[in-house]
Each structure stands twice: as structure tokens, then as C-alpha cells.
Design an enzyme around this catalytic site. Structure first.
Site, mmCIF file in Angstrom:
data_model
loop_
_atom_site.group_PDB
_atom_site.id
_atom_site.type_symbol
_atom_site.label_atom_id
_atom_site.label_comp_id
_atom_site.label_asym_id
_atom_site.label_seq_id
_atom_site.Cartn_x
_atom_site.Cartn_y
_atom_site.Cartn_z
ATOM 1 C CD GLU A 166 -2.659 1.387 2.489
ATOM 2 O OE1 GLU A 166 -3.232 2.473 2.699
ATOM 3 O OE2 GLU A 166 -2.754 0.406 3.249
ATOM 4 C CG ASP B 289 -1.600 -17.080 12.308
ATOM 5 O OD1 ASP B 289 -2.075 -16.648 11.243
ATOM 6 O OD2 ASP B 289 -2.046 -18.089 12.884
ATOM 7 C CG HIS C 24 -4.039 7.454 0.303
ATOM 8 N ND1 HIS C 24 -4.065 8.143 1.488
ATOM 9 C CD2 HIS C 24 -3.970 6.136 0.649
ATOM 10 C CE1 HIS C 24 -4.028 7.295 2.500
ATOM 11 N NE2 HIS C 24 -3.968 6.072 2.024
ATOM 12 C CE LYS D 62 -5.142 -18.189 12.839
ATOM 13 N NZ LYS D 62 -4.736 -18.902 14.045
#
Length: 425
Positions: A122, A327, A418, A253
Site C-alpha cells: 500500500e 500469523d 494517497h 482469529k
């Protein structure tokens, strides 16, 4: 989940233009292998030798699937070293890694100036965190404290009626003191700290909570809890109809209010006072504007139904997790938290962040892989007695991102940044 009638009609009209009704039905119809043969299955899935790897690559070549870039790093890593990290291995994907810093952290465990690697695709992200890190360092550094640690697994036992569930719990309470010794058979690092119970009807959920040392610990607590559950099944005078190792009450998760109000992983708090002059010179806004925006975003966050209120913890944590062999799926729970900003009596900006669910480790998992180890070593966070330090750095980096993005929104620079840094297509 309600869907707008007008939006649904647009979708229906679009599909109708692309295919006839019979084609639509055919596309969605299940097609058994006996009717529509499947390609051959990937071979040698759990063969971690070079021979097994080559069999998979040859198979893909037969399917006209070319592997080139994925092999560049893979050729430098013996497949045997990846046992426990991947199955059906074919190569490595490559995510660009940038570095920010120095960021000064005045933590209980992370105390010093750190350069921090961030893996992302990004544009503007690394630049924004780099700016936030500079502001933090120029202000004297962020105070950070890893408070509590807990990783949980929540098995569920289902009985024929409430009475049996109650009798089971009575027996369980009398046996609980034996569980730590049972757990020690499977792990020397995982330590049972508590068991919480939740009963719904005839379903008994047991939330086993552990500390896991310097490992993130999900696999550790799974294996340990299964050992206890097997002991329970073998010895309980009240047998359940069925039981499951995870009843979806651990928060594993996923963003959950249970974890938000308690802790899953490492809970870290951090705060800083940024002088008004630094806010003006480096962030091109004022403490008052940033404080006001934070209150506004809290109202927006409440209306959206989010758990916690913050700008973008997920950006910092995903970039750190990918770079450092964590993870990545745990970002779903790790990124819930709270950012607070307010002006002090003398006109400076007080910023604090609370992250209750940092599932991070500096041993085990993917931390031993070459690039992950190198990224952790950049921060002196690889190996034993480094996990709390890494967690405090994670919180500091998350704060850097909050400071920078909120300042950009206040100064009207968010869109421009951006537009400048994005990958143009």
C-alpha cells in the site's frame, strides 16, 4: 443481512444481460466429479524433500502453470526447513519491505530507539508511519507497557440435559488442580492460568487460559487443551453426548467483545504527550483539531458497530506480522483497540492507544524463516525473552500510524498523500 431492493435489481439486470436464465442455473449447479472429471490432485503434499518439491513443480508445469518469480527466494531455502510452516510448498511470495525510524520507545521491555520493518504493497503507508515515528521520537518517545498475557482455547461438552451438565461441572471443579500437571506432558512453556466456564442450556464451554512464553502459542494451547480434554473424557463419571476441542468461544482469529474486554495474547498500553509546536511544525495541524477529530471518529465508530475505536491498527500490525513471520490471520483480533487524543491544560496533545489482543511471538511459528528472522533481528526481537519487547514496539508503531493518519485528515492531506504515493493504473 438486508440488501437494498434497488441495488439488488441492478445486480439482477446486470447478470441477465450477461447470461440467459438457464446459463445462470447451470453456472451455479453442483457438478459431481463423476459427471465433470476433476484434474489430478497436487502430488506429494506433505513431502518436504527436494524430490517432493520437484514433483509438485513438474505437475504444475504439466497443467501449463508457470512458476518463475515464486522460485527466486525458494531456491535459497531447503524445503526441509519449512516443515511445520507450509504444506504443498512451491515457492515464496514476495512483499516489499520498507523500514521506518528511528522510533523511540520508553517501554518496560522495549527501551531504546528502533528501526522497524514493514511489509506492504500500500503506497503511502510506510511514509505515513515514518512521519509518525519521527513525531514520536522528537517528542521524547512513547511510553509502552505490556500488561497481561493470555492465550485461550475453549472446548465445548454437550450433555443430554442440564442436570448432567451440572454434575459434570461439579466433578470438573474437583479435578481442576490436576490439569497443570497433565498440560506439562505436552508443553514446558505453556502454563495454565485460569479456566472460565460458560453454560448455555446443556452445553458446557470451558475457556482454558494460558501464558505461552515467547511463542504466539495458538498451536501450543491447542495441543495442551486436547490432552486435558482426553483426560476428562476418560475419567469423567458423566459422559457428554459429544464434545469439540473448540466451541468458538476463545476469540481465535476473529474480532470479539470477549477478547476486547479481557485480553487475548498480550495486552499493551502506550501513551505520549506531543508538544503543540511539534504538532504544528511536523503534522501541519493543531492539538485541538486532532482531539476534535478523535471525538468525531468515536461517534462514527459507534455508529458503524465496530469493536473498539481506532483509525487503522490493522495497517501497522499486518505489515509487521507479514515482515516478522507472525500469523497474519491474527490481525483480525489484534487490530481491535482504542485510540484516544485530547489536549492537555497547557495546549499539548496527549495520545494513548490500548491494544488488548496482540498475538505475537519471537520464537516458533514463522519466526525462524530467513527474512522473518532478519526483520526481527533489526529490532533485536528474535528469540527467547523478546516477545514482550516486540509487543511494545507493535503498540508504538500502531500509535505512529494513528498520529499520522489523524493529522493528515485534520490538515486535509489524506487524499493528496494517497494520490501522490499510490500505484497508478
Amino acid at each position: 443481512m438486508p440488501q437494498s431492493l434497488f441495488r439488488s435489481r441492478q445486480i439482477s439486470n446486470r447478470i441477465s444481460k450477461e447470461m440467459a436464465p438457464n446459463e445462470f442455473v447451470e453456472h451455479l449447479r453442483q457438478k459431481p466429479p463423476g459427471e465433470n472429471p476433476l484434474p489430478k490432485r497436487i502430488p506429494a503434499g506433505n513431502d518436504f524433500t527436494e524430490d517432493g518439491w520437484n514433483k509438485r513443480l513438474d505437475f504444475l508445469a504439466e497443467q501449463n502453470i508457470t512458476i518463475n518469480t515464486l522460485l527466486e527466494t525458494a531456491l535459497k531455502t531447503p524445503p526441509e526447513e519449512l516443515r511445520g510452516n507450509i504444506e504443498n510448498f512451491i515457492g515464496f511470495c514476495q512483499v516489499p519491505v520498507g523500514v521506518i525510524g528511528p522510533i523511540r520507545v520508553n517501554g518496560v521491555y522495549a527501551n531504546g530507539d528502533f528501526f522497524v520493518p514493514l511489509a506492504t504493497t500500500e503506497g503511502a503507508l510506510v511514509a505515513s508511519y515514518h512521519r509518525g515515528a519521527h513525531v514520536i521520537s522528537q517528542s521524547g518517545g512513547v511510553s509502552a507497557m505490556c500488561l497481561t498475557e493470555s492465550v485461550s482455547r475453549a472446548p465445548c461438552f454437550i450433555f443430554s440435559d442440564l442436570a448432567k451438565a451440572g454434575l459434570f461441572l461439579k466433578w470438573l471443579y474437583e479435578q481442576a488442580d490436576t490439569f497443570p500437571e497433565i498440560i506439562s506432558r505436552k508443553t514446558s512453556f505453556g502454563k495454565l492460568t485460569d479456566i472460565k466456564t460458560a453454560v448455555t442450556g446443556r452445553n458446557v464451554y470451558l475457556i482454558f487460559e494460558y501464558t505461552t512464553g515467547d511463542a504466539a502459542g495458538q498451536n501450543m494451547v491447542t495441543v495442551a487443551t486436547e490432552e486435558v480434554c482426553n483426560h476428562i473424557i476418560e475419567n469423567s463419571p458423566i459422559a457428554p453426548l459429544i464434545w469439540y476441542l473448540e466451541g468458538n468461544l476463545s476469540g481465535d482469529k476473529k474480532a470479539s467483545m470477549l477478547s476486547f474486554l479481557g485480553a487475548r495474547g498480550k495486552k499493551v498500553l502506550a501513551d505520549i504527550i506531543i508538544p503543540e509546536k511539534i504538532v504544528r511544525n511536523f503534522l501541519h495541524t493543531t492539538p485541538g483539531q486532532m482531539s476534535h477529530y478523535c471525538k468525531t471518529s468515536t461517534l462514527g465508530g459507534v455508529q458503524s458497530g465496530g469493536i473498539g475505536v481506532q483509525g487503522h491498527f490493522a495497517n501497522a500490525l499486518a505489515a509487521l506480522f507479514i515482515a516478522c513471520g507472525q500469523d497474519a490471520a491474527c490481525v483480525s483480533e489484534a487490530s481491535i483497540g482504542i485510540t484516544e487524543m485530547e489536549t492537555t491544560e497547557d495546549g499539548n496533545l496527549h495520545v494513548s492507544v490500548s491494544l488488548p489482543n496482540l498475538i505475537v511471538g519471537t520464537v516458533g511459528g514463522g519466526t525462524h524463516l530467513p527474512t522473518a528472522r532478519e526483520c526481527l533481528e533489526i529490532m533485536d526481537c528474535f528469540g527467547k525473552d523478546r516477545a514482550r519487547k516486540f509487543a511494545e514496539i507493535c503498540a508504538a508503531v500502531a500509535m505512529a500510524g494513528e498520529i499520522s493518519i489523524i493529522a493528515a485528515l485534520c490538515a486535509g492531506h489524506f487524499g493528496k498523500a494517497h494520490a501522490t504515493y499510490r500505484h497508478k493504473v
